[in-house]
Design an enzyme around this catalytic site. Sequence first.
Site, PDB file in Angstrom:
ATOM      1  N   GLY A  53      64.506  85.270  62.000  1.00  0.00           N
ATOM      2  CA  GLY A  53      65.082  84.765  63.240  1.00  0.00           C
ATOM      3  C   GLY A  53      64.091  83.928  64.025  1.00  0.00           C
ATOM      4  N   GLY A 112      64.913  88.255  58.743  1.00  0.00           N
ATOM      5  CA  GLY A 112      66.326  87.899  58.665  1.00  0.00           C
ATOM      6  C   GLY A 112      66.673  87.055  57.462  1.00  0.00           C
ATOM      7  N   GLU A 159      58.152  93.013  60.649  1.00  0.00           N
ATOM      8  CA  GLU A 159      58.523  93.189  62.058  1.00  0.00           C
ATOM      9  C   GLU A 159      57.628  94.140  62.841  1.00  0.00           C
ATOM     10  OE1 GLU A 159      62.219  91.713  59.967  1.00  0.00           O
ATOM     11  OE2 GLU A 159      60.594  93.111  59.546  1.00  0.00           O
ATOM     12  N   ASP A 163      65.185  94.629  60.733  1.00  0.00           N
ATOM     13  CA  ASP A 163      66.598  94.637  61.131  1.00  0.00           C
ATOM     14  C   ASP A 163      67.389  93.702  60.232  1.00  0.00           C
ATOM     15  OD1 ASP A 163      65.414  92.268  62.270  1.00  0.00           O
ATOM     16  OD2 ASP A 163      67.121  92.125  63.639  1.00  0.00           O
TER      17      ASP A 163
END
Length: 405
Positions: A101, A150, A173, A181
Site C-alpha cells: 500500500g 499488499g 509490516e 494485513d
Amino acid sequence: MRSSKAVALARRSLSALRLLPNRRALSSHPSSAIDDQLQNEVLVEGKASARAAILNRPSFLNSLTTNMGVRLKKLYESWEDNPDIGFVMMKGSGRAFCAGGDIVSLYKFINDGKLEECKDFFKNLYMFIYVLGTYLKPHVAILDGITMGGGGGVSIPGTFRIATDKTIFATPEVHIGFHPDAGASFYLSHLTGHVGEYLALTGERLNGIDMLAVGLATHYSMTAHLGLIDERLAKLVTDDPSVIDSTLAEYGDLVYPDKKSIINRLEVIDKCFGHETVEEIVDALESEAARTNQDWCTSALKKIKEASPLSLKVSLRSIREGRFQTLDECLVREYRMSLHGISKNVSHDFCEGVRARLVDKDLAPKWDPPSLGHVSEDMVDHYFSPLGEFEPELKLPTHMREAFI
C-alpha cells in the site's frame, strides 16, 4: 466454456494454498480532471479469452492507492460477469509487481487528521482482495520483481502465482509499526508449520524459488521467459484451470532450492517459532544462534529486535487466529486491527515507523512501548476489539460470494 459452478469448484481445488506518492490519488473521490491519470494507474490488456490488469505506478513500485482498489474491484467484477472472458491476469509495470500500500500517503493523511481517507483505503483494498479470493474464474498473477505487503494480498488469494528470478517477497509490516494485513494473516497462517510466524515477525525476504518451495507461488519462470508464457496464455481460449496450469508448467522453468533455502531450516523454524509468546520465540532463537552460529538465525534475531514490540505481539496473535479462520473472517479482523493501528489510541508506532523508514529515513524509530516487557495484554487486546458503536465494521458480500477455508 464450463458452468460458473464447475469453474468455482475447480478454482477452489487449485487455489487452496499448497503446502512518494501521489497524495490525491489515494482519495476515493477523484475529480473529473484526473480521471485519466487514475485510470492509468491500472491499465487493461485484452487477450483472446482473457484480460490482464497491469498495476502502473512504476515510480512508486506500483504501491496501491484507494482508487486502484476501487478500479480493480470494478474491473474484476465486470470480467467475472462476461461470458467471453475465461481467465484473468495481473502484472506490474517496471521493476516491481507491487510493493504494497501507499503508506506514505496514509502517514500524511493521519497527520492531517484525514482518517476517513485511510478507512476508505483499507475498506476498498480488502474488498477487492475478498473478490479475488472468491473469484469464479482462474487468476494468474505474475510476481516479477518486488512483491511485498499488499502486493501479496492482491495476488496470493488467486489461483496461480508465477514467481521469477527477480521476485522479492516479504511481509515487513512489523518494521513500520503495523501488522501483516491485506489477507496475510490468512495465507501466512496456512503455510507449512510455523513459517507464517517466521515471515510475519522477521519480515525476512524470500526469493522466487523459496516462494515456490513453501507454496506462496504455484509456478516459476525466469524473467527472460515470461514473454513466451504471456504469448501462450494470450492464445488460450479456456476457463479451465487445469489447462492454464498445464500451460504454465510446460513453459515455466524447473528449479531446485539451494543450500541457503528456507526449506533447509524448516525444522528449526518450527522449533523456535512454535512457542506461545514472542519472548519465548526470541529465547529459542538466541539459544539456537549460540549453538549453531547460523547466519539466518542471527538475521532473524536482529530483525525481530529492530521491529515494533507492540506490532510483534499483535502480529503473532493475528497469525495464530488466522490459522482457524476463513479469508473473510481474517479480512474483517484485519480491518479492525488496521483502524485501531492508525488511531493512535494505544500507540503511535505506525506513524513513527513510516517516518523512520520512509519519510526521514533515519532508521531510528522510537517505539512506544519501547520493549516487549512493556507491552501489556490490554494493549494487544485493543487491536482485536470491536470498533465501537459509531464505527462500522468491514462488510463483505459473504451471502453472494463464498469464502474458501
